[in-house]
Design a protein around this motif. Sequence first.
Motif, PDB file in Angstrom:
ATOM      1  N   GLN A 121       0.823  -1.199   0.000  1.00  0.00           N
ATOM      2  CA  GLN A 121       0.000   0.000   0.000  1.00  0.00           C
ATOM      3  C   GLN A 121       0.861   1.255   0.000  1.00  0.00           C
ATOM      4  OE1 GLN A 121      -2.625   0.250   3.349  1.00  0.00           O
ATOM      5  NE2 GLN A 121      -3.829   1.923   2.468  1.00  0.00           N
ATOM      6  N   ALA A 122       1.945   1.225   0.744  1.00  0.00           N
ATOM      7  CA  ALA A 122       2.782   2.427   0.878  1.00  0.00           C
ATOM      8  C   ALA A 122       3.642   2.669  -0.352  1.00  0.00           C
ATOM      9  CB  ALA A 122       3.663   2.299   2.124  1.00  0.00           C
ATOM     10  N   ARG A 123       4.108   1.581  -0.998  1.00  0.00           N
ATOM     11  CA  ARG A 123       5.045   1.739  -2.116  1.00  0.00           C
ATOM     12  C   ARG A 123       4.606   0.853  -3.287  1.00  0.00           C
ATOM     13  NH1 ARG A 123       7.926   1.011   2.456  1.00  0.00           N
ATOM     14  NH2 ARG A 123       8.351  -1.170   1.957  1.00  0.00           N
ATOM     15  N   PRO A 124       3.665   1.333  -4.107  1.00  0.00           N
ATOM     16  CA  PRO A 124       3.176   0.528  -5.236  1.00  0.00           C
ATOM     17  C   PRO A 124       4.269   0.135  -6.228  1.00  0.00           C
ATOM     18  CG  PRO A 124       1.725   2.383  -4.819  1.00  0.00           C
ATOM     19  CD  PRO A 124       2.935   2.602  -3.980  1.00  0.00           C
TER      20      PRO A 124
ATOM     21  N   ALA B 295       7.917  -7.654  -6.427  1.00  0.00           N
ATOM     22  CA  ALA B 295       7.971  -9.097  -6.189  1.00  0.00           C
ATOM     23  C   ALA B 295       6.568  -9.698  -6.236  1.00  0.00           C
ATOM     24  CB  ALA B 295       8.622  -9.376  -4.838  1.00  0.00           C
ATOM     25  N   TYR B 296       5.618  -8.975  -5.653  1.00  0.00           N
ATOM     26  CA  TYR B 296       4.244  -9.479  -5.656  1.00  0.00           C
ATOM     27  C   TYR B 296       3.706  -9.622  -7.071  1.00  0.00           C
ATOM     28  CZ  TYR B 296      -0.777  -9.631  -5.369  1.00  0.00           C
ATOM     29  OH  TYR B 296      -2.083  -9.986  -5.552  1.00  0.00           O
ATOM     30  N   ARG B 297       3.925  -8.622  -7.894  1.00  0.00           N
ATOM     31  CA  ARG B 297       3.427  -8.684  -9.268  1.00  0.00           C
ATOM     32  C   ARG B 297       4.083  -9.826 -10.036  1.00  0.00           C
ATOM     33  NH1 ARG B 297       3.361  -3.019  -8.503  1.00  0.00           N
ATOM     34  NH2 ARG B 297       5.459  -2.786  -9.350  1.00  0.00           N
ATOM     35  N   GLN B 298       5.340 -10.059  -9.758  1.00  0.00           N
ATOM     36  CA  GLN B 298       6.023 -11.172 -10.419  1.00  0.00           C
ATOM     37  C   GLN B 298       5.436 -12.513  -9.978  1.00  0.00           C
ATOM     38  OE1 GLN B 298      10.240 -11.363  -9.686  1.00  0.00           O
ATOM     39  NE2 GLN B 298      10.598 -12.850 -11.313  1.00  0.00           N
ATOM     40  N   TRP B 299       5.220 -12.672  -8.679  1.00  0.00           N
ATOM     41  CA  TRP B 299       4.622 -13.909  -8.172  1.00  0.00           C
ATOM     42  C   TRP B 299       3.204 -14.067  -8.698  1.00  0.00           C
ATOM     43  CZ3 TRP B 299       6.005 -17.770  -4.452  1.00  0.00           C
ATOM     44  CH2 TRP B 299       7.345 -17.711  -4.030  1.00  0.00           C
ATOM     45  N   MET B 300       2.469 -12.961  -8.720  1.00  0.00           N
ATOM     46  CA  MET B 300       1.092 -13.022  -9.194  1.00  0.00           C
ATOM     47  C   MET B 300       1.036 -13.464 -10.655  1.00  0.00           C
ATOM     48  SD  MET B 300      -2.090 -12.564  -8.426  1.00  0.00           S
ATOM     49  CE  MET B 300      -3.646 -12.297  -9.280  1.00  0.00           C
TER      50      MET B 300
ATOM     51  N   ILE C 212      -6.640  -7.006 -14.450  1.00  0.00           N
ATOM     52  CA  ILE C 212      -5.646  -6.375 -13.579  1.00  0.00           C
ATOM     53  C   ILE C 212      -4.244  -6.577 -14.138  1.00  0.00           C
ATOM     54  CG2 ILE C 212      -4.672  -6.327 -11.260  1.00  0.00           C
ATOM     55  CD1 ILE C 212      -7.599  -5.311 -11.562  1.00  0.00           C
ATOM     56  N   LEU C 213      -3.935  -7.788 -14.567  1.00  0.00           N
ATOM     57  CA  LEU C 213      -2.604  -8.062 -15.110  1.00  0.00           C
ATOM     58  C   LEU C 213      -2.351  -7.245 -16.373  1.00  0.00           C
ATOM     59  CD1 LEU C 213      -2.642 -10.331 -13.003  1.00  0.00           C
ATOM     60  CD2 LEU C 213      -1.623 -11.847 -14.700  1.00  0.00           C
ATOM     61  N   GLN C 214      -3.372  -7.057 -17.185  1.00  0.00           N
ATOM     62  CA  GLN C 214      -3.215  -6.222 -18.378  1.00  0.00           C
ATOM     63  C   GLN C 214      -2.934  -4.773 -18.001  1.00  0.00           C
ATOM     64  OE1 GLN C 214      -6.784  -6.784 -20.687  1.00  0.00           O
ATOM     65  NE2 GLN C 214      -6.275  -8.891 -21.265  1.00  0.00           N
ATOM     66  N   ARG C 215      -3.609  -4.284 -16.972  1.00  0.00           N
ATOM     67  CA  ARG C 215      -3.382  -2.900 -16.542  1.00  0.00           C
ATOM     68  C   ARG C 215      -2.005  -2.729 -15.921  1.00  0.00           C
ATOM     69  NH1 ARG C 215      -9.298  -1.189 -13.931  1.00  0.00           N
ATOM     70  NH2 ARG C 215     -10.425  -1.199 -15.932  1.00  0.00           N
TER      71      ARG C 215
ATOM     72  N   GLN D 205       0.412  -2.141 -18.510  1.00  0.00           N
ATOM     73  CA  GLN D 205       0.309  -0.799 -19.078  1.00  0.00           C
ATOM     74  C   GLN D 205       0.795   0.271 -18.115  1.00  0.00           C
ATOM     75  OE1 GLN D 205      -3.853  -0.589 -20.052  1.00  0.00           O
ATOM     76  NE2 GLN D 205      -3.699  -2.118 -21.706  1.00  0.00           N
ATOM     77  N   GLY D 206       1.280  -0.151 -16.951  1.00  0.00           N
ATOM     78  CA  GLY D 206       1.840   0.800 -15.993  1.00  0.00           C
ATOM     79  C   GLY D 206       0.900   1.255 -14.900  1.00  0.00           C
ATOM     80  N   GLU D 207      -0.319   0.760 -14.860  1.00  0.00           N
ATOM     81  CA  GLU D 207      -1.283   1.138 -13.807  1.00  0.00           C
ATOM     82  C   GLU D 207      -1.047   0.242 -12.596  1.00  0.00           C
ATOM     83  OE1 GLU D 207      -5.331   1.411 -15.207  1.00  0.00           O
ATOM     84  OE2 GLU D 207      -4.647   1.772 -17.261  1.00  0.00           O
ATOM     85  N   LEU D 208      -0.046   0.595 -11.805  1.00  0.00           N
ATOM     86  CA  LEU D 208       0.429  -0.298 -10.756  1.00  0.00           C
ATOM     87  C   LEU D 208      -0.454  -0.311  -9.517  1.00  0.00           C
ATOM     88  CD1 LEU D 208       4.254   0.449 -10.988  1.00  0.00           C
ATOM     89  CD2 LEU D 208       2.893  -1.250 -12.227  1.00  0.00           C
ATOM     90  N   THR D 209      -1.302   0.696  -9.329  1.00  0.00           N
ATOM     91  CA  THR D 209      -2.147   0.741  -8.137  1.00  0.00           C
ATOM     92  C   THR D 209      -3.496   0.083  -8.361  1.00  0.00           C
ATOM     93  OG1 THR D 209      -2.996   2.916  -8.763  1.00  0.00           O
ATOM     94  CG2 THR D 209      -1.048   2.862  -7.328  1.00  0.00           C
ATOM     95  N   THR D 210      -3.705  -0.474  -9.533  1.00  0.00           N
ATOM     96  CA  THR D 210      -4.988  -1.114  -9.843  1.00  0.00           C
ATOM     97  C   THR D 210      -5.162  -2.402  -9.037  1.00  0.00           C
ATOM     98  OG1 THR D 210      -4.928  -0.244 -12.084  1.00  0.00           O
ATOM     99  CG2 THR D 210      -6.423  -2.071 -11.669  1.00  0.00           C
ATOM    100  N   GLY D 211      -6.324  -2.553  -8.414  1.00  0.00           N
ATOM    101  CA  GLY D 211      -6.643  -3.763  -7.654  1.00  0.00           C
ATOM    102  C   GLY D 211      -7.973  -4.343  -8.096  1.00  0.00           C
ATOM    103  N   SER D 212      -8.220  -5.576  -7.718  1.00  0.00           N
ATOM    104  CA  SER D 212      -9.457  -6.242  -8.114  1.00  0.00           C
ATOM    105  C   SER D 212     -10.594  -5.889  -7.165  1.00  0.00           C
ATOM    106  CB  SER D 212      -9.262  -7.761  -8.124  1.00  0.00           C
ATOM    107  OG  SER D 212     -10.481  -8.405  -8.387  1.00  0.00           O
ATOM    108  N   ALA D 213     -11.761  -5.644  -7.742  1.00  0.00           N
ATOM    109  CA  ALA D 213     -12.949  -5.382  -6.932  1.00  0.00           C
ATOM    110  C   ALA D 213     -13.604  -6.675  -6.471  1.00  0.00           C
ATOM    111  CB  ALA D 213     -13.954  -4.552  -7.730  1.00  0.00           C
ATOM    112  N   ILE D 214     -13.176  -7.811  -7.015  1.00  0.00           N
ATOM    113  CA  ILE D 214     -13.728  -9.120  -6.640  1.00  0.00           C
ATOM    114  C   ILE D 214     -12.654  -9.873  -5.859  1.00  0.00           C
ATOM    115  CG2 ILE D 214     -14.755 -11.264  -7.447  1.00  0.00           C
ATOM    116  CD1 ILE D 214     -15.561  -9.797  -9.998  1.00  0.00           C
TER     117      ILE D 214
END
Length: 232
Positions: free
Chosen positions: A84-87, A94-99, A145-148, A151-160
């Motif tokens: 949350q503090a550092r998108p 690391a999270y995005r890579q694991w995801m 979310i992965l597509q965004r 595209q550089g939208e790193l703060t995008t999260g899932s609503a579901i």
Amino acid sequence: PRSDLQACNMGGTLWAAIAGYCFTYYNSQVQEQRKARIDRVNQQLRDLYGPLLACVTATQTAYMAMVKQHSPDGTRPGFQAALQARPDGPEARAYRQWMTSVLQPLNEKAAGIVQGGFALLEGGSPQMEAQLLQLVAHVSACRVILQRWAQGELTTGSAISYPDKLEELVRREFARVKQRQADLLGVTANPHLQEQQQRRRRSWWGGAGHSSAGGDRSHGGHRESDAGESQE
């Protein structure tokens, strides 16, 4: 008279033949029904509960490994706070890579199992049905979310959110269907190994803590902030 005796013998033979036929017919019907139940249970374990349990368990295990490796303090709350503090910080990268490489592929496979084997689901479990449908919806949302992210939208999260009770429910249903299989086959199932594994997992979660900052959402039995990415 001899004719009466012969008639009685023939009548007895006839009734014996009828009784034998009825017994054979009834026994064959029972065996066919038993075989159908065994086939059904085997298919449930092979095509739904078995592979689904493997996927959701692997997802939880992978997430725990990621948190232990990349959380600043080794806990989920610490990891979520860092997201949350550092998108664009090291934890978020690391999270995005694991995801992308681990969690989403596992969830895609689990969603495919659910979609292909939903007809094998045990009846009378609305909560289980709701969790499985939520999984499919969550996985679909995460594709966007992965597509965004790309595209550089790193703060995008899932609503579901990820269905947080899914692993527990799948594990319970797997054990129940496995026991039914054992009963039909005339063997005794031993649930001790599964219970030991479940206790170890509960111990880990209890030690890691279950709460995070306000406004968090539940994903896969974990909590993640709205500002962070969608977990699992």
